[in-house]
Design a protein around this motif. Structure first.
Motif, PDB file in Angstrom:
ATOM      1  N   CYS A  78       0.809  -1.220   0.000  1.00 27.02           N
ATOM      2  CA  CYS A  78       0.000   0.000   0.000  1.00 27.02           C
ATOM      3  C   CYS A  78       0.843   1.271   0.000  1.00 27.02           C
ATOM      4  CB  CYS A  78      -0.952   0.009   1.198  1.00 27.02           C
ATOM      5  SG  CYS A  78      -2.251  -1.252   1.085  1.00 27.02           S
ATOM      6  N   LEU A  79       2.163   1.119  -0.028  1.00 29.69           N
ATOM      7  CA  LEU A  79       3.037   2.291  -0.184  1.00 29.69           C
ATOM      8  C   LEU A  79       2.996   2.826  -1.613  1.00 29.69           C
ATOM      9  CD1 LEU A  79       6.271   1.308   1.795  1.00 29.69           C
ATOM     10  CD2 LEU A  79       4.684   3.154   2.338  1.00 29.69           C
ATOM     11  N   ALA A  80       2.448   2.022  -2.541  1.00 31.93           N
ATOM     12  CA  ALA A  80       2.484   2.387  -3.956  1.00 31.93           C
ATOM     13  C   ALA A  80       1.086   2.625  -4.512  1.00 31.93           C
ATOM     14  CB  ALA A  80       3.175   1.302  -4.766  1.00 31.93           C
ATOM     15  N   LEU A  81       1.032   3.505  -5.498  1.00 32.17           N
ATOM     16  CA  LEU A  81      -0.166   3.718  -6.306  1.00 32.17           C
ATOM     17  C   LEU A  81       0.032   3.026  -7.656  1.00 32.17           C
ATOM     18  CD1 LEU A  81      -0.737   7.522  -5.642  1.00 32.17           C
ATOM     19  CD2 LEU A  81      -2.128   5.647  -4.763  1.00 32.17           C
ATOM     20  N   ARG A  82      -1.043   2.544  -8.227  1.00 28.49           N
ATOM     21  CA  ARG A  82      -0.959   1.895  -9.541  1.00 28.49           C
ATOM     22  C   ARG A  82      -1.484   2.847 -10.610  1.00 28.49           C
ATOM     23  NH1 ARG A  82       0.548  -3.146 -10.065  1.00 28.49           N
ATOM     24  NH2 ARG A  82       0.923  -4.368  -8.183  1.00 28.49           N
ATOM     25  N   ASP A 102      -5.135   3.280  -5.346  1.00 29.87           N
ATOM     26  CA  ASP A 102      -4.382   2.723  -4.217  1.00 29.87           C
ATOM     27  C   ASP A 102      -4.468   1.205  -4.213  1.00 29.87           C
ATOM     28  OD1 ASP A 102      -6.871   2.064  -3.200  1.00 29.87           O
ATOM     29  OD2 ASP A 102      -6.868   3.610  -1.657  1.00 29.87           O
ATOM     30  N   CYS A 103      -3.934   0.592  -3.168  1.00 31.00           N
ATOM     31  CA  CYS A 103      -3.874  -0.871  -3.092  1.00 31.00           C
ATOM     32  C   CYS A 103      -5.252  -1.508  -2.956  1.00 31.00           C
ATOM     33  CB  CYS A 103      -2.975  -1.295  -1.932  1.00 31.00           C
ATOM     34  SG  CYS A 103      -3.501  -0.634  -0.328  1.00 31.00           S
ATOM     35  N   ASN A 104      -6.284  -0.708  -2.651  1.00 27.75           N
ATOM     36  CA  ASN A 104      -7.647  -1.211  -2.554  1.00 27.75           C
ATOM     37  C   ASN A 104      -8.472  -0.848  -3.784  1.00 27.75           C
ATOM     38  OD1 ASN A 104      -7.348  -2.336   0.111  1.00 27.75           O
ATOM     39  ND2 ASN A 104      -7.338  -0.232   0.887  1.00 27.75           N
ATOM     40  N   ASP A 105      -7.773  -0.459  -4.860  1.00 20.99           N
ATOM     41  CA  ASP A 105      -8.388  -0.109  -6.140  1.00 20.99           C
ATOM     42  C   ASP A 105      -9.278   1.130  -6.039  1.00 20.99           C
ATOM     43  OD1 ASP A 105      -8.372  -0.814  -8.848  1.00 20.99           O
ATOM     44  OD2 ASP A 105     -10.395  -1.627  -8.731  1.00 20.99           O
ATOM     45  N   LYS A 106      -8.972   1.995  -5.094  1.00 21.33           N
ATOM     46  CA  LYS A 106      -9.713   3.248  -4.938  1.00 21.33           C
ATOM     47  C   LYS A 106      -8.965   4.358  -5.669  1.00 21.33           C
ATOM     48  CE  LYS A 106     -11.213   6.602  -1.447  1.00 21.33           C
ATOM     49  NZ  LYS A 106     -11.213   6.939  -0.005  1.00 21.33           N
ATOM     50  N   VAL A 107      -9.701   5.161  -6.443  1.00 18.95           N
ATOM     51  CA  VAL A 107      -9.088   6.261  -7.194  1.00 18.95           C
ATOM     52  C   VAL A 107      -8.611   7.337  -6.232  1.00 18.95           C
ATOM     53  CG1 VAL A 107      -9.467   8.087  -8.896  1.00 18.95           C
ATOM     54  CG2 VAL A 107     -10.465   5.825  -9.264  1.00 18.95           C
ATOM     55  N   VAL A 108      -7.331   7.652  -6.316  1.00 26.52           N
ATOM     56  CA  VAL A 108      -6.726   8.679  -5.461  1.00 26.52           C
ATOM     57  C   VAL A 108      -6.554   9.990  -6.226  1.00 26.52           C
ATOM     58  CG1 VAL A 108      -4.644   9.301  -4.143  1.00 26.52           C
ATOM     59  CG2 VAL A 108      -5.535   6.967  -4.056  1.00 26.52           C
ATOM     60  N   PHE A 109      -6.265   9.872  -7.536  1.00 28.60           N
ATOM     61  CA  PHE A 109      -6.033  11.088  -8.310  1.00 28.60           C
ATOM     62  C   PHE A 109      -6.340  10.825  -9.781  1.00 28.60           C
ATOM     63  CE2 PHE A 109      -3.367  13.961 -10.861  1.00 28.60           C
ATOM     64  CZ  PHE A 109      -3.674  15.190 -10.277  1.00 28.60           C
ATOM     65  N   THR A 110      -6.946  11.828 -10.431  1.00 31.01           N
ATOM     66  CA  THR A 110      -7.209  11.775 -11.873  1.00 31.01           C
ATOM     67  C   THR A 110      -6.686  13.060 -12.497  1.00 31.01           C
ATOM     68  OG1 THR A 110      -9.215  10.449 -11.541  1.00 31.01           O
ATOM     69  CG2 THR A 110      -8.965  11.554 -13.662  1.00 31.01           C
ATOM     70  N   SER A 111      -5.870  12.917 -13.516  1.00 29.40           N
ATOM     71  CA  SER A 111      -5.278  14.087 -14.166  1.00 29.40           C
ATOM     72  C   SER A 111      -6.284  14.761 -15.089  1.00 29.40           C
ATOM     73  CB  SER A 111      -4.047  13.669 -14.982  1.00 29.40           C
ATOM     74  OG  SER A 111      -4.468  13.008 -16.168  1.00 29.40           O
ATOM     75  N   LYS A 112      -5.887  15.905 -15.620  1.00 29.66           N
ATOM     76  CA  LYS A 112      -6.659  16.526 -16.691  1.00 29.66           C
ATOM     77  C   LYS A 112      -6.596  15.633 -17.932  1.00 29.66           C
ATOM     78  CE  LYS A 112      -4.623  19.431 -19.454  1.00 29.66           C
ATOM     79  NZ  LYS A 112      -3.982  20.596 -20.096  1.00 29.66           N
ATOM     80  N   GLU A 113      -7.459  15.878 -18.882  1.00 32.00           N
ATOM     81  CA  GLU A 113      -7.475  15.104 -20.123  1.00 32.00           C
ATOM     82  C   GLU A 113      -6.542  15.753 -21.133  1.00 32.00           C
ATOM     83  OE1 GLU A 113     -11.049  12.712 -21.947  1.00 32.00           O
ATOM     84  OE2 GLU A 113     -11.141  14.762 -22.662  1.00 32.00           O
ATOM     85  N   GLY A 114      -5.433  15.082 -21.444  1.00 32.40           N
ATOM     86  CA  GLY A 114      -4.486  15.600 -22.431  1.00 32.40           C
ATOM     87  C   GLY A 114      -4.992  15.340 -23.835  1.00 32.40           C
ATOM     88  N   GLU A 115      -4.720  16.261 -24.756  1.00 36.23           N
ATOM     89  CA  GLU A 115      -5.241  16.152 -26.112  1.00 36.23           C
ATOM     90  C   GLU A 115      -4.147  16.365 -27.147  1.00 36.23           C
ATOM     91  OE1 GLU A 115      -8.348  19.007 -26.549  1.00 36.23           O
ATOM     92  OE2 GLU A 115      -9.769  17.933 -25.250  1.00 36.23           O
TER      93      GLU A 115
END
Length: 287
Positions: A78-82, A102-115
């Motif tokens: 759980c020290l790592a994000l996927r 995270d290690c529980n498959d919970k979204v921690v961060f979502t970036s902007k949409e690159g185009e």
């Protein structure tokens, strides 16, 4: 009233940014998969390699999936994000965004949409991914262990004082900052090498595509009339070219190619540019 709404929106985004930064700072590593779901091959277009590079560029410690993991990550996954890179559908644009779970498959961060509007996949994916990663640039990531991790450290049997624990945390931050500076020194060179490699790969594909037209025109081609022109088929029969009529007699445009076919002294000629050099090929056409 409008001013209050505007201020509220600004405050909301500031709070969201700080919250996202705090969340990401609690994770020590980012794991990049060897293959993204929307691609067919591992590290296709070198996109996975580029993702690892961009994470490292913005201060993260990025590891490729299946590589030799550090001992603390082996003990605590759980020290790592996927990392997940998602592709959104678009008729004229390539759109990518980066999602960290995270290690529980919970979204921690979502970036902007690159185009990107580039047509060549290798270039379009590269540019849209870099555009998405500008979200991480603004976060100024710096790993900070969660309070629970500090509590475990304080309860170890070596009976360290609060001052000693804080001093260790301070040293850890200094080491991370030093590592970040070292990465920044080599980032420019690595980025240049990677950009050159991607451009070279794209150019090779373009050259390969253009060369194909010359290789497949041996033998007799039979003209079959279609709307506004003809399709030229070989003896298989396989459609080799589709050509469109022009305002000139016996001069045709080759569909999908920067090439023309015309009749000169009773000989049909295919003319195009290959690697910035004019190439001519005699064709044996039957109308």
């Amino acid at each position: 009233m409008k001013t209050k709404v505007f201020i509220s929106i600004i405050v909301f985004f500031i709070i969201s940014s700080v919250f996202a930064q705090t969340n990401l700072n609690n994770y020590k590593y980012v794991i990049v998969p060897n293959k993204f779901d929307f691609l067919n091959e591992e590290n296709q277009y070198r996109l996975n390699e580029l993702t690892q590079f961009l994470f490292n560029k913005y201060g993260f410690t990025a590891l490729m999936e299946g590589s030799q993991y550090p001992e603390d990550l082996i003990k605590d996954r759980c020290l790592a994000l996927r990392t997940h890179v998602m592709k959104d559908s678009g008729m004229f644009k390539t759109k990518l965004k980066v999602v960290l779970k995270d290690c529980n498959d919970k979204v921690v961060f979502t970036s902007k949409e690159g185009e990107s509007r580039e047509k060549e996949f290798a270039v379009a994916y590269n540019r849209s991914l870099r555009d998405a990663f500008t979200s991480f640039e603004a976060l100024n990531y710096n790993y900070t262990p969660k309070p629970s991790k500090l509590a475990v450290t304080k309860s170890l049997p070596d009976n360290k004082t609060d001052a000693e624990v804080l001093e260790e945390v301070k040293k850890l931050k200094e080491e991370l900052q030093t590592l970040k500076e070292q990465k920044a020194i080599t980032a420019a060179n690595e980025e240049t090498k990677m950009a050159k490699a991607i451009v070279s790969e794209a150019e090779q594909k373009v050259v390969s595509t253009k060369s194909t037209a010359i290789k497949v025109v041996n033998g007799i081609l039979y003209a079959q009339e279609i709307t506004n022109g003809y399709q030229l088929v070989d003896s298989t029969p396989k459609v080799v070219f589709r050509i469109k009529k022009t305002g000139l007699k016996n001069v045709f445009l080759v569909e999908g190619e920067s090439a023309i076919i015309y009749k000169q002294d009773n000989v049909w000629i295919l003319e195009e540019y290959v690697n910035d050099e004019l190439s001519k090929k005699e064709l044996n056409l039957k109308f």
